[in-house]
Design a protein around this motif. Structure first.
Motif, mmCIF file in Angstrom:
data_model
loop_
_atom_site.group_PDB
_atom_site.id
_atom_site.type_symbol
_atom_site.label_atom_id
_atom_site.label_comp_id
_atom_site.label_asym_id
_atom_site.label_seq_id
_atom_site.Cartn_x
_atom_site.Cartn_y
_atom_site.Cartn_z
ATOM 1 N N LEU A 10 -36.683 19.140 65.641
ATOM 2 C CA LEU A 10 -35.572 19.132 64.690
ATOM 3 C C LEU A 10 -35.249 20.508 64.141
ATOM 4 N N THR A 11 -36.280 21.335 63.993
ATOM 5 C CA THR A 11 -36.101 22.607 63.319
ATOM 6 C C THR A 11 -35.945 23.791 64.261
ATOM 7 N N TYR A 12 -36.645 23.742 65.388
ATOM 8 C CA TYR A 12 -36.698 24.913 66.263
ATOM 9 C C TYR A 12 -36.186 24.630 67.667
ATOM 10 N N GLU A 13 -35.239 23.717 67.788
ATOM 11 C CA GLU A 13 -34.580 23.418 69.052
ATOM 12 C C GLU A 13 -35.572 23.151 70.177
ATOM 13 N N SER A 14 -36.647 22.423 69.853
ATOM 14 C CA SER A 14 -37.686 22.011 70.812
ATOM 15 C C SER A 14 -38.470 23.174 71.395
ATOM 16 N N CYS A 73 -41.760 9.847 64.095
ATOM 17 C CA CYS A 73 -42.141 9.090 62.899
ATOM 18 C C CYS A 73 -40.922 8.926 62.000
ATOM 19 N N TYR A 74 -40.521 7.706 61.789
ATOM 20 C CA TYR A 74 -39.394 7.394 60.904
ATOM 21 C C TYR A 74 -39.812 6.281 59.969
ATOM 22 N N PRO A 75 -39.277 6.256 58.779
ATOM 23 C CA PRO A 75 -38.271 7.169 58.224
ATOM 24 C C PRO A 75 -38.888 8.517 57.870
ATOM 25 N N MET A 76 -38.030 9.517 57.775
ATOM 26 C CA MET A 76 -38.482 10.850 57.385
ATOM 27 C C MET A 76 -37.408 11.523 56.540
ATOM 28 N N THR A 84 -32.382 10.566 49.280
ATOM 29 C CA THR A 84 -31.187 9.824 49.689
ATOM 30 C C THR A 84 -30.660 10.276 51.047
ATOM 31 N N ASP A 85 -31.203 11.387 51.566
ATOM 32 C CA ASP A 85 -30.817 11.896 52.886
ATOM 33 C C ASP A 85 -31.834 11.511 53.957
ATOM 34 N N MET A 86 -32.652 10.514 53.657
ATOM 35 C CA MET A 86 -33.701 10.079 54.577
ATOM 36 C C MET A 86 -33.109 9.671 55.922
ATOM 37 N N ILE A 87 -33.773 10.075 57.003
ATOM 38 C CA ILE A 87 -33.381 9.686 58.359
ATOM 39 C C ILE A 87 -34.176 8.435 58.707
ATOM 40 N N LEU A 88 -33.478 7.359 58.978
ATOM 41 C CA LEU A 88 -34.143 6.090 59.257
ATOM 42 C C LEU A 88 -34.398 5.879 60.730
ATOM 43 N N SER A 92 -29.856 8.982 64.748
ATOM 44 C CA SER A 92 -28.982 9.607 63.766
ATOM 45 C C SER A 92 -29.267 11.099 63.616
ATOM 46 N N VAL A 93 -30.184 11.629 64.429
ATOM 47 C CA VAL A 93 -30.540 13.042 64.359
ATOM 48 C C VAL A 93 -29.740 13.805 65.402
ATOM 49 N N SER A 94 -29.089 14.867 64.941
ATOM 50 C CA SER A 94 -28.359 15.708 65.889
ATOM 51 C C SER A 94 -28.352 17.126 65.357
#
Length: 105
Positions: A10-14, A73-76, A84-88, A92-94
Motif C-alpha cells: 500500500l505504501t511503497y508500490e510493492s 488483514c482487514y479491516p485496517m 472513519t477512513d477504515m478500509i474494510l 477498495s484499495v487503489s
C-alpha cells in the motif's frame, strides 16, 4: 509478516524489504512449553473446530492459524487516517499513499 508485506504494497508500490519467516518456531510446542494449550489450524475446514477448542479450554490458548502469504488483514486503518477512513475490503484499495502518510508508517 503479512501485515509488513501489506503495508509495503500500500505504501511503497510493492517494493518489498525482506521479512524472513521460513524459520519460525513451532508455536504449538512453544505454547505447551509454557503450560498453555497450543492449537494449529492449517486448513479452512479446521477453523470452526479450532475456534471451539479455544473457547472450550479453561486456560490460556495460543492458536497458530496458517494463512496464505498473500492474504491481507482487514479491516485496517491507513497510516495517518481516522477510524472513519477504515478500509474494510481489499477491493477498495487503489493507488499509493502520499508522502505525509508514508512518513507516519
Amino acid at each position: 509478516m503479512g501485515m509488513v508485506r501489506q503495508w509495503q504494497e500500500l505504501t511503497y508500490e510493492s517494493r518489498y524489504s525482506n521479512s524472513y519467516s521460513d524459520s519460525l518456531p513451532d508455536f504449538v510446542k512453544l505454547a505447551e512449553a509454557y503450560g498453555w494449550k497450543g492449537i494449529r489450524i492449517t486448513d479452512e475446514s479446521e477453523l470452526d473446530a479450532g475456534i471451539q477448542a479455544m473457547i472450550d479450554h479453561p486456560g490460556p490458548v495460543f492458536v497458530d492459524c496458517l494463512v496464505a502469504k498473500e492474504v491481507n488483514c482487514y479491516p485496517m486503518i491507513p497510516s495517518g487516517a481516522a477510524h472513519t477512513d477504515m478500509i474494510l475490503y481489499g477491493d477498495s484499495v487503489s493507488g499509493t499513499m502520499d508522502d505525509a502518510a508514508k512518513a507516519l508508517v
